[in-house]
Every structure is written in C-alpha cells, then in structure tokens.
Design a protein around this motif. Structure first.
Motif, mmCIF file in Angstrom:
data_model
loop_
_atom_site.group_PDB
_atom_site.id
_atom_site.type_symbol
_atom_site.label_atom_id
_atom_site.label_comp_id
_atom_site.label_asym_id
_atom_site.label_seq_id
_atom_site.Cartn_x
_atom_site.Cartn_y
_atom_site.Cartn_z
ATOM 1 N N UNK A 93 -0.681 -3.995 -9.754
ATOM 2 C CA UNK A 93 -0.261 -4.958 -10.769
ATOM 3 C C UNK A 93 0.902 -4.419 -11.599
ATOM 4 N N UNK A 94 0.848 -3.132 -11.920
ATOM 5 C CA UNK A 94 1.924 -2.538 -12.703
ATOM 6 C C UNK A 94 3.236 -2.507 -11.928
ATOM 7 N N UNK A 95 3.145 -2.558 -10.601
ATOM 8 C CA UNK A 95 4.355 -2.590 -9.775
ATOM 9 C C UNK A 95 4.918 -4.006 -9.650
ATOM 10 N N UNK A 96 4.229 -4.972 -10.253
ATOM 11 C CA UNK A 96 4.704 -6.354 -10.224
ATOM 12 C C UNK A 96 4.032 -7.235 -9.194
ATOM 13 N N UNK A 97 3.039 -6.711 -8.486
ATOM 14 C CA UNK A 97 2.360 -7.487 -7.454
ATOM 15 C C UNK A 97 1.146 -8.228 -8.022
ATOM 16 N N UNK A 98 0.660 -9.185 -7.249
ATOM 17 C CA UNK A 98 -0.485 -9.996 -7.669
ATOM 18 C C UNK A 98 -1.636 -9.838 -6.681
ATOM 19 N N UNK A 99 -2.837 -10.147 -7.179
ATOM 20 C CA UNK A 99 -4.049 -10.052 -6.370
ATOM 21 C C UNK A 99 -4.769 -11.390 -6.445
ATOM 22 N N UNK A 100 -5.364 -11.796 -5.336
ATOM 23 C CA UNK A 100 -5.976 -13.120 -5.255
ATOM 24 C C UNK A 100 -7.365 -13.037 -4.641
ATOM 25 N N UNK A 101 -8.324 -13.707 -5.286
ATOM 26 C CA UNK A 101 -9.639 -13.899 -4.675
ATOM 27 C C UNK A 101 -9.726 -15.356 -4.220
ATOM 28 N N UNK A 102 -10.001 -15.552 -2.945
ATOM 29 C CA UNK A 102 -10.120 -16.905 -2.424
ATOM 30 C C UNK A 102 -11.602 -17.271 -2.294
ATOM 31 N N UNK A 147 0.847 -1.202 0.000
ATOM 32 C CA UNK A 147 0.000 0.000 0.000
ATOM 33 C C UNK A 147 0.877 1.245 0.000
ATOM 34 N N UNK A 148 1.888 1.243 0.861
ATOM 35 C CA UNK A 148 2.789 2.395 0.966
ATOM 36 C C UNK A 148 3.602 2.559 -0.315
ATOM 37 N N UNK A 149 4.047 1.438 -0.879
ATOM 38 C CA UNK A 149 4.921 1.490 -2.056
ATOM 39 C C UNK A 149 4.259 2.162 -3.260
ATOM 40 N N UNK A 150 2.939 1.966 -3.415
ATOM 41 C CA UNK A 150 2.260 2.573 -4.574
ATOM 42 C C UNK A 150 1.563 3.884 -4.213
ATOM 43 N N UNK A 151 1.685 4.307 -2.968
ATOM 44 C CA UNK A 151 1.111 5.590 -2.575
ATOM 45 C C UNK A 151 -0.355 5.555 -2.214
ATOM 46 N N UNK A 152 -0.879 4.361 -1.911
ATOM 47 C CA UNK A 152 -2.278 4.254 -1.506
ATOM 48 C C UNK A 152 -3.239 4.520 -2.646
ATOM 49 N N UNK A 153 -4.455 4.898 -2.286
ATOM 50 C CA UNK A 153 -5.486 5.196 -3.273
ATOM 51 C C UNK A 153 -5.308 6.606 -3.826
ATOM 52 N N UNK A 175 -14.916 7.167 -8.408
ATOM 53 C CA UNK A 175 -15.610 5.899 -8.624
ATOM 54 C C UNK A 175 -14.622 4.927 -9.244
ATOM 55 N N UNK A 176 -14.723 3.651 -8.853
ATOM 56 C CA UNK A 176 -13.771 2.628 -9.313
ATOM 57 C C UNK A 176 -12.365 2.942 -8.835
ATOM 58 N N UNK A 177 -12.277 3.643 -7.694
ATOM 59 C CA UNK A 177 -10.952 3.938 -7.137
ATOM 60 C C UNK A 177 -10.216 2.667 -6.742
ATOM 61 N N UNK A 178 -10.969 1.610 -6.406
ATOM 62 C CA UNK A 178 -10.345 0.344 -6.057
ATOM 63 C C UNK A 178 -9.719 -0.306 -7.296
ATOM 64 N N UNK A 179 -10.403 -0.213 -8.455
ATOM 65 C CA UNK A 179 -9.824 -0.711 -9.701
ATOM 66 C C UNK A 179 -8.528 0.032 -10.029
ATOM 67 N N UNK A 180 -8.538 1.335 -9.844
ATOM 68 C CA UNK A 180 -7.355 2.137 -10.160
ATOM 69 C C UNK A 180 -6.194 1.755 -9.243
ATOM 70 N N UNK A 181 -6.474 1.583 -7.961
ATOM 71 C CA UNK A 181 -5.457 1.177 -6.987
ATOM 72 C C UNK A 181 -4.880 -0.189 -7.352
ATOM 73 N N UNK A 182 -5.753 -1.132 -7.671
ATOM 74 C CA UNK A 182 -5.310 -2.483 -8.018
ATOM 75 C C UNK A 182 -4.478 -2.479 -9.300
#
Length: 327
Positions: A185-194, A162-168, A174-181
C-alpha cells in the motif's frame, strides 16, 4: 472473461510444516487450477515432503539451521520460480484447500486493474463445529469484500509487485502478511477482497493451550509489525496495554490500597465485555455464540500481552525471532 489476464500463467506456492493429510488436500486442490505448484517445507517430520513429491509437486526444503518463518518460506517458494516467474502467484497455507474456480475468479479481479497488487477472497473453517476455538477462527475469517488494507496469507499476488517491494520480510514471525500488504500500500498499490470462496482452513484447535499460543503469536505480531509500521495495529496494541496490563495493575493496587480502584477496573472489564458482545451481534453472530466468543476475545488480551512482551524482550537482547506454533 477473455483477454491476456484470462490466459495468464499462474503458479502456486504452498507452505507447511507437519500438515499431513491437510497438505495432500491443499496440493490436490491446486494441481488442476494452476500451471505450476511449489511446496515449501519447514522441517516436517511427518512425511509431508515425500507425500508432495509423490504427487509430482516440486518441493523446496528450508535449511533447518535458519529459524523458520512463514515469510521466509513464501519467499523461498517464489524464488524457486526463477528469474522469470509467471505473472501471478497464488500463496496458500498448507492447511488450506483452495476452492474450485478460485484461480479463475481471482484473475478476473485483476482484469483491467493495473493498480491491484493483491486479490484475495473468503476463507472459511472446514470444521467450525469441532470446538469453540475453531468457531472463533471461523468468525475471524468473516470480513467484507472490497478494497482492504491487508489480508491473510492466502492471496494471489502480481509477481511484478512482489518483486518491487522485496517480497515478505523473513524476520517477521507473525502477521507477516499484514506487514507485506502494508508495504504494498505504501508503494501506491491496492488490495482487493472479492466475494468469492477462496480457501477452506483447518485450524484443528481442540485445546485451550492451542488457542492461548495462537493469541500469544498474535500479540507478537502486533508488536513487531507495529515496530516496523507504527500506525499499523495501533488500536490493537492500545487495547492490549489497557486491558492486559494497566487495568490489572489498577485492580491489584485497589485490592491492596483503595478498593474503589478495584471496582472501577472490574466495571471497565464488564463494560468492555458488553460492548464486545454488541459488536459481535452487529456483525451477524447469533446471541449465544456472541456471549461466549466475547469471553475469549476479552481474555485474549492477556496472551496478546505476553506475545508483545516476548517480542520486546527478544529485540532488547538481540535474539532471533522464532516462530510460535500452536498446532
């Protein structure tokens, strides 16, 4: 599960505005699952702040002179955790109750995966039977488990990422969560839905006007996030342009000049509707709900277009992006 992840400290940041009893339900569901709960309030007038404080929850009240956004609220909540926040933070909207056991399940998802920045789960609607609009939202939440490009605002986030990408981005309304995610991803991280129940949402939509405003807000998100990340929401923007603007223009021209254009435009709408019904059926929705939900999905292109145009107009005039509320 055992080891450092299982023992990790977790904070929760809940955000809201005039959520009333929904907020109490949200905070109650969190208090026994996390080490620290912060509630960020965006100018409530219904006693939400007092209710949260009565529960012993730390409250952050946003300055009412600055335009409210969910992104700004989440950032303020994270900032309240101080310079050394817990390793993981659960973000949740104030109209959602967190399922028992979710925090433990989310931490298990992170275990052994340093590449993961976000773990999310399944959100469901608490009263899907209350209205067609709630039923639409309930189906919207149904998404497969696995690695994902983005998720909604209910998510557990690794604090370091969160800190590395500067938060939201607080300017995205609207769709601020999509923008954050997308930035994660562009920073090389992954997201997972369990495949675990995470939250129960209370849309509380009982009127057509509420649904319309929510669709306007979605369109604003398509345009604004698409402006920041051109590849994201591209199919959505294309569909809105075609079915919300281009085909209506052709239909009007056909009505005034050449009738085959009108019939051609109407035929494309019918074809789109049929394909939408078929898509809903493939995703497991029964026949009758598929028929009427497809009507609203087809109709949504018009309020989506208004939302997109609102964004472009605001941008051209240099105006602040203000939230679009539907409740």
């Amino acid at each position: 599960m055992s080891g450092p992840i299982a023992d990790a400290s977790v904070a929760a940041v809940a955000i809201g505005r005039n959520e009333g009893e929904r907020l109490v339900r949200c905070l109650t569901s969190l208090k026994d699952q996390v080490d620290w709960v912060i509630y960020v309030d965006s100018g409530s007038t219904d006693g939400s702040v007092a209710a949260a404080r009565d529960m012993g929850v730390e409250v952050v009240e946003l300055d009412t002179k600055v335009p409210f956004t969910a992104a700004r609220a989440r950032n303020a909540g994270f900032a309240a955790l101080g310079d050394n926040p817990p390793p993981f933070v659960q973000f949740v909207d104030g109209d959602c109750g967190v399922a028992p056991g979710w925090i433990t399940a989310a931490l298990a998802g992170f275990d052994g995966r340093e590449d993961l920045a976000v773990v999310t789960g399944w959100r469901s609607e608490i009263h899907p039977e209350a209205s067609i609009y709630n039923a639409l939202v309930e189906f919207e939440w149904h998404r497969p488990a696995g690695e994902i490009p983005a998720c909604g605002g209910d998510m557990m986030v690794r604090s370091a990422d969160f800190i590395a990408v500067g938060g939201f981005d607080p300017t995205v309304i609207a769709a601020e969560d999509d923008e954050f995610c997308t930035r994660l991803r562009k920073s090389g991280k992954r997201l997972l839905r369990i495949p675990v129940a995470m939250t129960q949402h209370d849309a509380a939509m009982t009127r057509f006007g509420q649904w319309w405003q929510r669709a306007v807000r979605s369109g604003h998100g398509f345009a604004q996030v698409g402006d920041l990340h051109p590849d994201y929401f591209r199919p959505e923007r294309r569909r809105v342009t075609i079915f919300g603007a281009l085909l209506p223009m052709l239909a009007v021209i056909g009505l005034l000049v050449w009738m085959p254009l009108l019939w051609g435009a109407l035929a494309l709408y019918v074809l789109s509707y049929v394909r939408t019904v078929q898509g809903l059926r493939r995703e497991g929705l029964p026949p009758r709900p598929s028929l009427y939900q497809a009507v609203f999905l087809s109709l949504s292109k018009f309020p989506n277009l208004l939302g997109m145009l609102r964004y472009y107009l605001r941008k051209s005039r240099g105006r602040a992006m203000r939230i679009i509320e539907y409740k």
